[in-house]
Enzyme design. Structure first.
Site, PDB file in Angstrom:
ATOM      1  N   LYS A  29      23.404 -35.230  -9.918  1.00  0.00           N
ATOM      2  CA  LYS A  29      22.988 -36.643  -9.951  1.00  0.00           C
ATOM      3  C   LYS A  29      23.770 -37.509  -8.951  1.00  0.00           C
ATOM      4  O   LYS A  29      24.546 -38.389  -9.331  1.00  0.00           O
ATOM      5  CB  LYS A  29      23.104 -37.208 -11.359  1.00  0.00           C
ATOM      6  CG  LYS A  29      22.187 -36.476 -12.331  1.00  0.00           C
ATOM      7  CD  LYS A  29      22.068 -37.122 -13.687  1.00  0.00           C
ATOM      8  CE  LYS A  29      21.139 -36.366 -14.599  1.00  0.00           C
ATOM      9  NZ  LYS A  29      21.688 -35.361 -15.476  1.00  0.00           N
ATOM     10  N   ASP A  42      13.176 -27.892 -21.761  1.00  0.00           N
ATOM     11  CA  ASP A  42      12.298 -29.058 -21.558  1.00  0.00           C
ATOM     12  C   ASP A  42      11.628 -29.035 -20.184  1.00  0.00           C
ATOM     13  O   ASP A  42      11.335 -30.073 -19.616  1.00  0.00           O
ATOM     14  CB  ASP A  42      13.094 -30.360 -21.732  1.00  0.00           C
ATOM     15  CG  ASP A  42      14.342 -30.403 -20.861  1.00  0.00           C
ATOM     16  OD1 ASP A  42      14.606 -29.424 -20.135  1.00  0.00           O
ATOM     17  OD2 ASP A  42      15.046 -31.426 -20.907  1.00  0.00           O
ATOM     18  N   ASP A  57       9.815 -31.781 -15.446  1.00  0.00           N
ATOM     19  CA  ASP A  57      10.850 -31.984 -16.456  1.00  0.00           C
ATOM     20  C   ASP A  57      10.272 -32.996 -17.440  1.00  0.00           C
ATOM     21  O   ASP A  57       9.991 -34.132 -17.053  1.00  0.00           O
ATOM     22  CB  ASP A  57      12.089 -32.531 -15.739  1.00  0.00           C
ATOM     23  CG  ASP A  57      13.165 -33.032 -16.691  1.00  0.00           C
ATOM     24  OD1 ASP A  57      12.909 -33.116 -17.902  1.00  0.00           O
ATOM     25  OD2 ASP A  57      14.260 -33.348 -16.206  1.00  0.00           O
TER      26      ASP A  57
END
Ligand code: GTP
Length: 364
Positions: free
Chosen positions: A169, A118, A227
């Site tokens: 993250k 992706d 992304d």
């Protein structure tokens, strides 16, 4: 564009995710197959990989696995040899790479390219691989800089380009450099990932390699990178390809202000711009405005409607005077006359929104 081609390389393409952030677009179609600048998203990645010397790609599939082989077959059309390895239950990024590696033919010391399915990237894949080989690295991660790294894996490096930590993250990122989703593994390193288990490369494999002292390199550059995980990013990717901000050998037409697929009918009194794609047999009536958007095949945008930075699904209808900005309209849905939808709205496939009873002062 293709600075450093290399011979006979193998790659693994991670395409098994459910693409939840892109619902409802991904309810029936996996994210990597969504039509992007007129062709399935992956066509752009396959064409670029091929141009850098990749000859054989193993698809790591899970969610709607059969749709990938239906779309790309044995890869002949792309000058590639394609294989498909399916996980009955998704094994996470690491488990998927380990499972797909069973279909590789290269030796233990050879480099293997691994791509997230992706990502749109303009970086020099050949140079990333050449760097990996020249430095004898275990793993080389493509890194890119973003304004807000908190949504990504944050990857600090030392002066030699060696990755010093992998912080997935994190709320307090120590650098703007993030994991850009394109890896070069030395084949034998893939074989150390536990087999048949759910493993995350981001949470387990990468931090583990760094902790064990393996040479993990960062390959940082400032080329185009996106992304496409969210609807806003997905439409941006499509329009960047149409506008030529990222060159793709798979674009089915010249770059320009918009791309009209075969049979599309655009009124001369309509305004279509900003890298929009008008799907096959779609109709855009007079006075309609379509900017930076993706219109699916067979959809209709009636007169006076405004569609900006939005996705309109296959066979969907946007009626007169409706206004969509940053909206996703699912396949076959209908946005009745006069509806002005809030940014971020998603109309589920087949849903019919009746005519709006609300009138804006400018219309009265
Ligand atoms: P979201 O649900 O919206 O987060 O999207 P996603 O499911 O695609 O997850 P994410 O963007 O984190 O995944 C990164 C890449 O890895 C994508 O190309 C996914 O298709 C792929 N991927 C994620 N999990 C798996 C898995 O369990 N198996 C396989 N084969 N691929 C995976």
């Amino acid at each position: 564009m293709m600075e450093t081609p290399l011979p006979d390389l193998e790659a693994i393409l991670l395409v098994g995710g459910r693409g939840t952030r892109l619902r409802p677009l991904t309810l029936d179609t996996p994210k990597p197959l969504l039509p992007t600048a007129g062709v399935p998203f992956l066509s752009h990645q396959l064409a670029r990989a091929r141009a850098f010397g990749v000859r054989r790609i193993v698809f790591a599939t899970s969610y709607r696995a059969e749709m990938f082989s239906e779309a790309f077959g044995n890869g002949e059309a792309f000058g590639l040899e394609l294989e498909y390895m399916t996980e009955e239950e998704p094994l996470g990024t690491g488990g998927a790479i380990r499972n797909a590696a069973k279909a590789l033919t290269c030796g233990p010391d050879d480099p293997v390219l691994v791509l997230n399915g992706d990502i749109l990237s303009g970086h020099d894949i050949g140079d990333q691989i050449a760097t990996h080989v020249a430095r004898g690295a275990a793993l080389t991660l493509h890194l890119t800089e973003v304004d807000d790294p908190s949504r990504f894996g944050c990857v600090p490096t030392d002066d030699d380009g060696r990755v010093t930590a992998f912080l997935e993250k994190t709320p307090n990122p120590v650098t703007n450099r993030i994991n850009a989703g394109c890896y070069v593994f030395t084949r034998s390193v893939i074989d150390t990932i536990p087999e048949g288990q759910v493993v995350s490369v981001e949470r387990e494999t990468f931090p583990g390699l760094i902790e064990d002292g393996a040479l993990v390199l960062g390959y940082a550059d400032a080329s185009y990178w996106l992304d496409v995980g969210t609807p806003a990013a997905f439409v941006q990717g499509s329009r960047d390809l149409v506008l030529g901000r990222l060159v793709s050998p798979a674009l089915p037409g010249p770059t320009g202000d918009f791309l009209a697929l075969p049979g599309a009918m655009i009124s001369p009194e309509a305004k279509v711009s900003g890298g929009s794609v008008i799907g096959a047999r779609a109709i855009v009536e007079s006075g309609a405005q379509v900017g930076g958007s993706v219109l699916g095949d067979d959809c209709i945008v009636h007169s006076g409607a405004v569609v900006v930075d939005s996705v309109v699904g296959i066979g969907a209808r946007v009626d007169c005077g409706a206004v969509l900005r940053d909206v996703v309209v699912g396949d076959g849905a209908v946005v009745g006359p006069g509806n002005e939808l809030l940014a971020g709205s998603r109309v589920w496939p087949g849903v019919v929104l009746p005519e709006s009873a609300i009138r804006f002062s400018s219309d009265i």
